[in-house]
Design an enzyme around this catalytic site. Sequence first.
Site, PDB file in Angstrom:
ATOM      1  N   CYS A  19      64.441  29.516  61.009  1.00  0.00           N
ATOM      2  CA  CYS A  19      63.596  29.164  59.861  1.00  0.00           C
ATOM      3  C   CYS A  19      64.220  28.002  59.089  1.00  0.00           C
ATOM      4  O   CYS A  19      63.525  27.060  58.687  1.00  0.00           O
ATOM      5  CB  CYS A  19      63.419  30.357  58.932  1.00  0.00           C
ATOM      6  SG  CYS A  19      62.662  31.797  59.687  1.00  0.00           S
ATOM      7  N   ASP A 504      27.839  47.684  43.192  1.00  0.00           N
ATOM      8  CA  ASP A 504      28.454  48.614  44.147  1.00  0.00           C
ATOM      9  C   ASP A 504      28.284  50.071  43.757  1.00  0.00           C
ATOM     10  O   ASP A 504      28.386  50.943  44.587  1.00  0.00           O
ATOM     11  CB  ASP A 504      29.931  48.283  44.337  1.00  0.00           C
ATOM     12  CG  ASP A 504      30.727  48.443  43.048  1.00  0.00           C
ATOM     13  OD1 ASP A 504      30.092  48.446  41.974  1.00  0.00           O
ATOM     14  OD2 ASP A 504      31.960  48.559  43.103  1.00  0.00           O
TER      15      ASP A 504
END
Length: 541
Positions: A19, A504
């Site tokens: 990395c 909802d």
Amino acid sequence: MTEQETVNLSIEGMSCASCVGRVEQGLNGVDGVTNATVNLATEAATVTVSGPDGLKSAVNALTDLGYPARTSRITLNIASMTCASCVGRVEKAFMTAPGVLEASVNLAAENATIVYVTGATTAEHLVAVSSDAGYPAEVAQADAQASRSELKADEAKALLNRVVFAAILTVPVFVLEMGAHTIPSFHHLIERTIGIQTSWLIQFVLATIVLFGPGWGFFAKGIPALLRRTPDMNSLVALGTGAAWSYSVVATFLPQVLPDGVRAVYFEAAAVIVVLILLGRWLEARAKGRTGAAIQALLGLQAKTARVLRDGETVEVDIDRLAIGDLVLVRPGERIPVDGAVTEGSSNVDESMITGEPLAVPKSADDFVTGGTVNGTGSLTFAATRVGADTTLAQIIRMVEEAQGAKLPIQGLVDRVTMWFVPAVLALALLTVIVWLLIGPDPALTFALVAGVSVLIIACPCAMGLATPTSIMVGTGRAAEMGVLFRKGDALQHLNEVEIIALDKTGTVTEGQPTLTGLLPTQGFVRSGTLALRAAVAAQS
């Protein structure tokens, strides 16, 4: 930022040496980055960049590589902003600060939200950047909304006093000058009684008090801004009213300087402009104060103190001193101070402020409770799991504040226009003077000055700069009072395009408490008697 600047970037996502290699290689390949070294242990990169664009390129490259630089967000309260030109200057100042990626300044909220690379700058430096630009700043506190509203209320009261005082003095000036222009008999009355010169002297005294009393703030802020070559709305008002007053003083005390045909005074124009601008500032301060009502209502849902078990004793502490894991006791009818998990006891909790559902929710061991909700008839002991800014209520408050302070796409266009409005007006006034000098009738200088002053007096960009942010604050604030929260302010701009709304659950559209809408008694019961019994029960609930 200097030509070459070394910045430490805190990087997320690095887990191994490969990395590090990828990050170093990626950074060293970016234009504007002259050197980059990455340390896995500290999860940081030391980057030497050329100018602010180099740093932004490095941050963008890290994001593209999948190892984003850590960023911080800060909100500053900004003082002395009076028009959209000020907004542009403050944003420009912040964007030149090292490590700043985004800067959004809101004129109506009088604050700035800044996103910067963690470690590249500090809150103290950003405050100094704004102050050096002529706009004193301070870091916004979590509980500053109530004090800000109080401050705005005090400011509105002070402005109202200035408006009333200035208006009382301006009315005689306006009547003496405009009355003489519009009503011939009134003009003759002044000539036969006190005389035109005395009328001008009275106007001079009253207008001078208005300009350098209630209107002194325009000069105190506008002239320094003009000298810094960053003129704002105060500069326009100061120049316009100052020029009208100065011309009138010359006409009053040195009449021989001016030709007979243009010997006139404009004291009433200077005084009326001051009164009108002050009136606008008062209305603006009132609007700003009222837009914080929704936030104050949400803040009112927070408990101020909590009863905590410590060393076997119950201690009452402020909620900002609570720590994760503290055992909190809640008695019947009390408001739950922070989020947590129940460890002992059982009760029904009114969560309508969060869910909109009218029925209380049973709570017992291992159930979660939310700060700001109201405990029912039982006692609860729970362990705090989220405190301070991490609680659900604090996040809702922050969401509303961010939505109120958001900059809509249309506001960007307005800011770009108004950023150049004041300089454009000054240039237009100067051009007007030049044109009148070149082609105007005699006396050209006098006509040129009058025309130039007229351009300055009528220019006012404040409405453009305030309309959009004020409407956002009022709209999101009113919506929050009605239980509707906007995650982002630009949702308001696109709301007019909505054709279908999907809900909802029923809790979304309920009032959070049951209401009797109809009564149908069964056989053997009388409607009036049944309704009376129902009312008697409800009265004790």
